[in-house]
Design an enzyme around this catalytic site. Structure first.
Site, PDB file in Angstrom:
ATOM      1  CG  ASN A 109     -57.187 128.058 103.329  1.00  0.00           C
ATOM      2  OD1 ASN A 109     -56.561 127.555 102.398  1.00  0.00           O
ATOM      3  ND2 ASN A 109     -56.797 127.935 104.591  1.00  0.00           N
ATOM      4  CG  HIS A 111     -56.809 124.662 108.400  1.00  0.00           C
ATOM      5  ND1 HIS A 111     -55.506 125.099 108.303  1.00  0.00           N
ATOM      6  CD2 HIS A 111     -56.946 124.147 109.644  1.00  0.00           C
ATOM      7  CE1 HIS A 111     -54.887 124.859 109.443  1.00  0.00           C
ATOM      8  NE2 HIS A 111     -55.742 124.285 110.272  1.00  0.00           N
ATOM      9  CB  SER A 138     -62.440 123.567 108.358  1.00  0.00           C
ATOM     10  OG  SER A 138     -62.447 122.804 109.549  1.00  0.00           O
ATOM     11  CG  ASP A 147     -55.693 128.519 109.294  1.00  0.00           C
ATOM     12  OD1 ASP A 147     -55.873 128.657 108.072  1.00  0.00           O
ATOM     13  OD2 ASP A 147     -54.647 128.048 109.773  1.00  0.00           O
TER      14      ASP A 147
HETATM   15  C1  GRF Z   1     -53.845 120.089 101.984  1.00  0.00           C
HETATM   16  O1  GRF Z   1     -53.846 119.135 103.003  1.00  0.00           O
HETATM   17  C2  GRF Z   1     -54.374 121.390 102.492  1.00  0.00           C
HETATM   18  O2  GRF Z   1     -55.413 121.269 103.401  1.00  0.00           O
HETATM   19  C3  GRF Z   1     -53.164 121.932 103.183  1.00  0.00           C
HETATM   20  O3  GRF Z   1     -52.085 121.603 102.355  1.00  0.00           O
HETATM   21  C4  GRF Z   1     -52.425 120.458 101.598  1.00  0.00           C
HETATM   22  C5  GRF Z   1     -52.309 120.824 100.163  1.00  0.00           C
HETATM   23  O4  GRF Z   1     -52.384 119.728  99.311  1.00  0.00           O
HETATM   24  N1  GRF Z   1     -53.300 123.338 103.452  1.00  0.00           N
HETATM   25  P1  GRF Z   1     -52.588 119.929  97.747  1.00  0.00           P
HETATM   26  O5  GRF Z   1     -51.519 120.904  97.263  1.00  0.00           O
HETATM   27  O6  GRF Z   1     -53.964 120.462  97.525  1.00  0.00           O
HETATM   28  O7  GRF Z   1     -52.367 118.587  97.150  1.00  0.00           O
END
Ligand code: GRF
Length: 190
Positions: A109, A111, A138, A147
């Site tokens: 993932n 984050h 991260s 997370d």
């Molecule tokens: C990203 O900032 C990711 O880290 C968070 O949600 C956002 C998703 O953006 N969990 P995208 O859909 O990849 O444009």
């Protein structure tokens, strides 16, 4: 070319991280390929991009289905596509312990914080409220703890005076788009 690791990407929204993963995979020396983009939101904008780039998609809303049946369908779709590693990219749903166990050490993932700081939501507002001067993102393994899995890679960005959650999110997102492909590539060749 040696076999590349088959990656399935789960999204819920605009999918910019998914686009970065898929675009990096076009490079001939990329050690993974994106073989499916799946979403819990049939109207996720990222799905349109995936379709227009000839990536197989799978969309299913859990609404009315219940989580076990929904996850079983996602699991089947991933397995049918021969997915070996699942990359969450803005996937806004918690995976059950059953799903995590079925894909143990094969779910990653991204984050938007420097874990272990600011697990969960509203990471940018929390970093600003804490008067942090450095933020970031991260890539981590997904475990049953939100997370909480091992961190595989991180990138830092400055938090500037006058930043709000949106301006910081934009700066962190630019770092995410560079970090995720490179960290996934390192993970599948570990
Ligand atoms: C990203 O900032 C990711 O880290 C968070 O949600 C956002 C998703 O953006 N969990 P995208 O859909 O990849 O444009």
């Amino acid at each position: 070319m040696a076999d590349r690791t088959r990656v399935g990407v789960l999204i819920s929204g605009r999918g910019s991280n998914m686009m970065a993963l898929a675009t990096a995979a076009l490079e001939p020396d990329c050690p993974y390929e994106v073989v499916m983009v799946a979403s819990d939101k049939p109207d996720a904008a990222g799905l349109d991009w995936a379709r227009s780039h000839d990536l197989p998609t799978f969309a299913l809303s859990p609404r009315g289905l219940g989580k076990p049946a929904y996850e079983a369908a996602i699991d089947s779709a991933l397995r049918d596509a021969g997915v070996e590693v699942v990359a969450l990219a803005g996937y806004m749903r918690l995976l059950s312990d059953t799903f995590v166990a079925a894909w143990r050490d094969r779910i990653v993932n991204i984050h938007p914080s420097l874990l272990p700081k600011y697990k969960g939501l509203d990471t940018h507002a929390r970093a600003i409220a804490a008067k942090d001067t450095v933020g970031g993102c991260s890539v981590h393994l997904v475990t049953e703890e939100l997370d909480g899995g091992a961190v595989l890679g991180q990138a830092e960005v400055p938090i500037r005076p006058g930043d709000d959650a949106d301006s910081l999110a934009n700066r962190v997102l630019a770092a995410e788009l560079a970090l995720y492909p490179k960290t996934l590539a390192a993970f599948v060749t570990r």
